[in-house]
Write a protein that holds these residues in place. Sequence first.
Motif, PDB file in Angstrom:
ATOM      1  N   GLU A 147       0.828  -1.212   0.000  1.00  0.00           N
ATOM      2  CA  GLU A 147       0.000   0.000   0.000  1.00  0.00           C
ATOM      3  C   GLU A 147       0.856   1.255   0.000  1.00  0.00           C
ATOM      4  O   GLU A 147       0.521   2.256  -0.629  1.00  0.00           O
ATOM      5  CB  GLU A 147      -0.917   0.001   1.222  1.00  0.00           C
ATOM      6  CG  GLU A 147      -2.048  -1.019   1.167  1.00  0.00           C
ATOM      7  CD  GLU A 147      -2.806  -1.081   2.479  1.00  0.00           C
ATOM      8  OE1 GLU A 147      -2.578  -0.205   3.342  1.00  0.00           O
ATOM      9  OE2 GLU A 147      -3.628  -2.012   2.648  1.00  0.00           O
ATOM     10  N   ARG A 148       1.971   1.195   0.724  1.00  0.00           N
ATOM     11  CA  ARG A 148       2.867   2.360   0.819  1.00  0.00           C
ATOM     12  C   ARG A 148       3.880   2.403  -0.321  1.00  0.00           C
ATOM     13  O   ARG A 148       4.777   3.241  -0.321  1.00  0.00           O
ATOM     14  CB  ARG A 148       3.587   2.336   2.163  1.00  0.00           C
ATOM     15  CG  ARG A 148       2.641   2.482   3.363  1.00  0.00           C
ATOM     16  CD  ARG A 148       3.332   2.171   4.668  1.00  0.00           C
ATOM     17  NE  ARG A 148       2.394   2.209   5.782  1.00  0.00           N
ATOM     18  CZ  ARG A 148       2.660   1.766   7.017  1.00  0.00           C
ATOM     19  NH1 ARG A 148       3.856   1.224   7.281  1.00  0.00           N
ATOM     20  NH2 ARG A 148       1.761   1.842   7.969  1.00  0.00           N
ATOM     21  N   GLU A 149       3.746   1.460  -1.249  1.00  0.00           N
ATOM     22  CA  GLU A 149       4.596   1.389  -2.434  1.00  0.00           C
ATOM     23  C   GLU A 149       6.069   1.182  -2.087  1.00  0.00           C
ATOM     24  O   GLU A 149       6.964   1.614  -2.810  1.00  0.00           O
ATOM     25  CB  GLU A 149       4.416   2.646  -3.303  1.00  0.00           C
ATOM     26  CG  GLU A 149       2.985   2.806  -3.808  1.00  0.00           C
ATOM     27  CD  GLU A 149       2.825   3.998  -4.729  1.00  0.00           C
ATOM     28  OE1 GLU A 149       3.734   4.852  -4.752  1.00  0.00           O
ATOM     29  OE2 GLU A 149       1.804   4.057  -5.432  1.00  0.00           O
ATOM     30  N   LYS A 150       6.298   0.459  -0.995  1.00  0.00           N
ATOM     31  CA  LYS A 150       7.676   0.121  -0.629  1.00  0.00           C
ATOM     32  C   LYS A 150       8.115  -1.173  -1.307  1.00  0.00           C
ATOM     33  O   LYS A 150       9.305  -1.389  -1.528  1.00  0.00           O
ATOM     34  CB  LYS A 150       7.798  -0.006   0.894  1.00  0.00           C
ATOM     35  CG  LYS A 150       7.613   1.312   1.628  1.00  0.00           C
ATOM     36  CD  LYS A 150       7.848   1.151   3.115  1.00  0.00           C
ATOM     37  CE  LYS A 150       7.758   2.488   3.834  1.00  0.00           C
ATOM     38  NZ  LYS A 150       7.963   2.363   5.297  1.00  0.00           N
ATOM     39  N   ILE A 151       7.139  -2.053  -1.594  1.00  0.00           N
ATOM     40  CA  ILE A 151       7.415  -3.270  -2.361  1.00  0.00           C
ATOM     41  C   ILE A 151       6.265  -3.474  -3.345  1.00  0.00           C
ATOM     42  O   ILE A 151       5.183  -2.900  -3.179  1.00  0.00           O
ATOM     43  CB  ILE A 151       7.570  -4.517  -1.457  1.00  0.00           C
ATOM     44  CG1 ILE A 151       6.274  -4.790  -0.666  1.00  0.00           C
ATOM     45  CG2 ILE A 151       8.750  -4.381  -0.517  1.00  0.00           C
ATOM     46  CD1 ILE A 151       6.295  -6.091   0.127  1.00  0.00           C
ATOM     47  N   THR A 152       6.512  -4.300  -4.343  1.00  0.00           N
ATOM     48  CA  THR A 152       5.447  -4.619  -5.302  1.00  0.00           C
ATOM     49  C   THR A 152       4.658  -5.828  -4.794  1.00  0.00           C
ATOM     50  O   THR A 152       5.099  -6.552  -3.888  1.00  0.00           O
ATOM     51  CB  THR A 152       6.040  -4.946  -6.673  1.00  0.00           C
ATOM     52  OG1 THR A 152       6.815  -6.153  -6.560  1.00  0.00           O
ATOM     53  CG2 THR A 152       6.932  -3.814  -7.173  1.00  0.00           C
ATOM     54  N   GLU A 153       3.517  -6.091  -5.419  1.00  0.00           N
ATOM     55  CA  GLU A 153       2.714  -7.255  -5.039  1.00  0.00           C
ATOM     56  C   GLU A 153       3.487  -8.545  -5.313  1.00  0.00           C
ATOM     57  O   GLU A 153       3.401  -9.507  -4.526  1.00  0.00           O
ATOM     58  CB  GLU A 153       1.393  -7.253  -5.797  1.00  0.00           C
ATOM     59  CG  GLU A 153       0.486  -8.440  -5.482  1.00  0.00           C
ATOM     60  CD  GLU A 153       0.141  -8.550  -3.998  1.00  0.00           C
ATOM     61  OE1 GLU A 153       0.012  -9.708  -3.506  1.00  0.00           O
ATOM     62  OE2 GLU A 153      -0.008  -7.499  -3.327  1.00  0.00           O
ATOM     63  N   GLN A 154       4.267  -8.584  -6.408  1.00  0.00           N
ATOM     64  CA  GLN A 154       5.048  -9.783  -6.701  1.00  0.00           C
ATOM     65  C   GLN A 154       6.116 -10.001  -5.630  1.00  0.00           C
ATOM     66  O   GLN A 154       6.349 -11.133  -5.185  1.00  0.00           O
ATOM     67  CB  GLN A 154       5.707  -9.674  -8.081  1.00  0.00           C
ATOM     68  CG  GLN A 154       6.502 -10.922  -8.472  1.00  0.00           C
ATOM     69  CD  GLN A 154       5.637 -12.177  -8.456  1.00  0.00           C
ATOM     70  OE1 GLN A 154       4.588 -12.239  -9.082  1.00  0.00           O
ATOM     71  NE2 GLN A 154       6.075 -13.206  -7.712  1.00  0.00           N
ATOM     72  N   GLU A 155       6.750  -8.915  -5.207  1.00  0.00           N
ATOM     73  CA  GLU A 155       7.755  -9.025  -4.143  1.00  0.00           C
ATOM     74  C   GLU A 155       7.103  -9.512  -2.856  1.00  0.00           C
ATOM     75  O   GLU A 155       7.691 -10.307  -2.104  1.00  0.00           O
ATOM     76  CB  GLU A 155       8.443  -7.672  -3.931  1.00  0.00           C
ATOM     77  CG  GLU A 155       9.406  -7.298  -5.043  1.00  0.00           C
ATOM     78  CD  GLU A 155       9.902  -5.864  -4.939  1.00  0.00           C
ATOM     79  OE1 GLU A 155      11.020  -5.596  -5.434  1.00  0.00           O
ATOM     80  OE2 GLU A 155       9.167  -5.008  -4.372  1.00  0.00           O
ATOM     81  N   ARG A 156       5.885  -9.056  -2.608  1.00  0.00           N
ATOM     82  CA  ARG A 156       5.163  -9.517  -1.419  1.00  0.00           C
ATOM     83  C   ARG A 156       4.927 -11.022  -1.488  1.00  0.00           C
ATOM     84  O   ARG A 156       5.145 -11.751  -0.504  1.00  0.00           O
ATOM     85  CB  ARG A 156       3.829  -8.779  -1.292  1.00  0.00           C
ATOM     86  CG  ARG A 156       2.959  -9.284  -0.141  1.00  0.00           C
ATOM     87  CD  ARG A 156       1.665  -8.486  -0.013  1.00  0.00           C
ATOM     88  NE  ARG A 156       0.923  -8.944   1.139  1.00  0.00           N
ATOM     89  CZ  ARG A 156      -0.179  -9.710   1.098  1.00  0.00           C
ATOM     90  NH1 ARG A 156      -0.675 -10.078  -0.083  1.00  0.00           N
ATOM     91  NH2 ARG A 156      -0.784 -10.088   2.200  1.00  0.00           N
TER      92      ARG A 156
END
Length: 605
Positions: free
Chosen positions: A68-77
């Motif tokens: 949500e805070r754009e610190k990581i991408t969904e793929q990275e998550r």
Amino acid sequence: MVRPSNPEPPSAPTTLGTVAVVGLGTMGSGIAEVLARAGREVIGIDISDAAAVAATSALEASTARAVEREKITEQERQDVLARFRTFSDLQAAAEADLVIEVVPEHYETKREVFAALDAVVRPDTILATGTNALSVTRLAADSSRPERVLGLHFFNPAPAMKLVEIVSSVLTAPAAVATVTQLARDLGKEPVAVGDRPGFVADGLLFGYLNQAAAMYESKYATREDIDAAMRLGCGLPMGPLALLDLVGIDTARTVLDAMYAASGDRLHAPSPILKQLSEAGLTGRKTGRGFYTYEAPGSGTVVPDAETPAEGDGATAAARTVSSVGVAGSGTMASGIAEVFAKAGYDVVLAARSLEKAETAKARIAKSLGRSVEKGRMTAEARDAALDRIAPAGSLDAFAEVDLAVEAVAEDLEVKQQLFTTLDKVCKPGAVLATTTSSLPVVACARATSRPQDVIGMHFFNPAPAMKLVEVVRTVLTADDVHATVREVCGKVRKHPVDCGDRAGFIVNALLFPYLNNAVKMVQEHYASLDEIDAAMKLGGGYPMGPFELLDVVGLDVSLAIEQVLHREFRDPGLKPAPLLEHLVAAGCLGRKTGRGFREYARR
């Protein structure tokens, strides 16, 4: 103890790509998150299915927030989540390069875990304990691979806190220490190498301070709210000591202190009886919903009112006297700062020094300070001019004839202060409140220098007075109720936070702060850790704005020694005796920044 011979011990794995975390409570879950987000394969192990589910949920929630805070991408998550697997059997650790145990702080429990791991993991696997109180050496000695055992002490919350203490025993192989130290750096942490003793560096200093705060509360010297507010506002700490004890766990604090006392024999480490009482009653802090404070629910950090919560307006027991004009005696930094505080709040101020020239110099210092506030947009030029117009310099205390409140801020010398109060008694009108800003001297001794001790009170501002929000309001046994009420009301009008305390050495802040500083000096004196390691540990692990040696050099080693001597004389506790290293530096004229050398050297200005 003789280390068992091992002709060719297997070298430690260099990458530590797979790490097992045994115990998935708050700390274990946090460590697992740090590892998974740093690209490690993480094997989470806990006998409780609920703990494993909670750890997985916590990782899912934290990584969702990061997306949500754009610190990581969904793929990275998704990659992070895929790297974390949970199991209920220690056999799952067989493939790990490093195992970190963070099970409850009981020696037998940890020993059983290490014994089971001995039979499961590879010969080159490193075994780390997350203890902060128990002997790493003892755990290592009971292991079949003592050279592979060390301490790896993260701080809570592990994802946020930068400090990691890496604890070697006399049996630990240097290669294992080097490998784990590199891992800590790879995780974005600041590793500090320490030897094996209870509490290590950060908790070794922190828990003594927490214990003294608990004892202060238990003695009813000050309320829990005032103790916590004093340390937050007077020292810039993120949490007060009693709130921190609730967060850490009162049972955990008691365990750490028991271990520290067993090792040191220092009475300051003997757990305060209230810690035992609360622990045995099951009131262990946030995790149970009640400790020193009461919480909304077990595990919640939201404090709710209880029987000890002060009602609105508590603290004053009588109607306040009217104060429209204030006299400030002194021409130094503290006197100038206090005069500025009153003038900005709308009070007419008489600033009296030993000569009119010194008083005018002090007013010029205030003008510079107010000018900086204008430059930073904190006040208007008109407000600055109005505040300066309210300050009248004077070369004699005779100018205090009509003030409603007289505040002295002269040298911290009892004889000097007593002489000044004798003069104030003569020149101030009947009903004027007479206040001392002393930080260590007995207020009642100043009061007895007058014919009106009921009008005398302590009003301890902190430096720099314009910025620091705290004022310790110090009542003597002779102080009148309406005088106490007056000073509390005035504090509110000048936008300061008053805390009540009795007339004893150190009041709240210095009585808790300086034993901690003294213990830091003892650590260096005993060659346990370096100045830089201790300063880093307390800033990164304790959230302190300055390390103890940075602070000592700023305060002045002579000032610090004088306060510690006063505390030692007052309480007669051997643990409060000033460290010889501090005494030696003062004797050598190494007083800190003001002389260019204290614990460190500074460039001359």
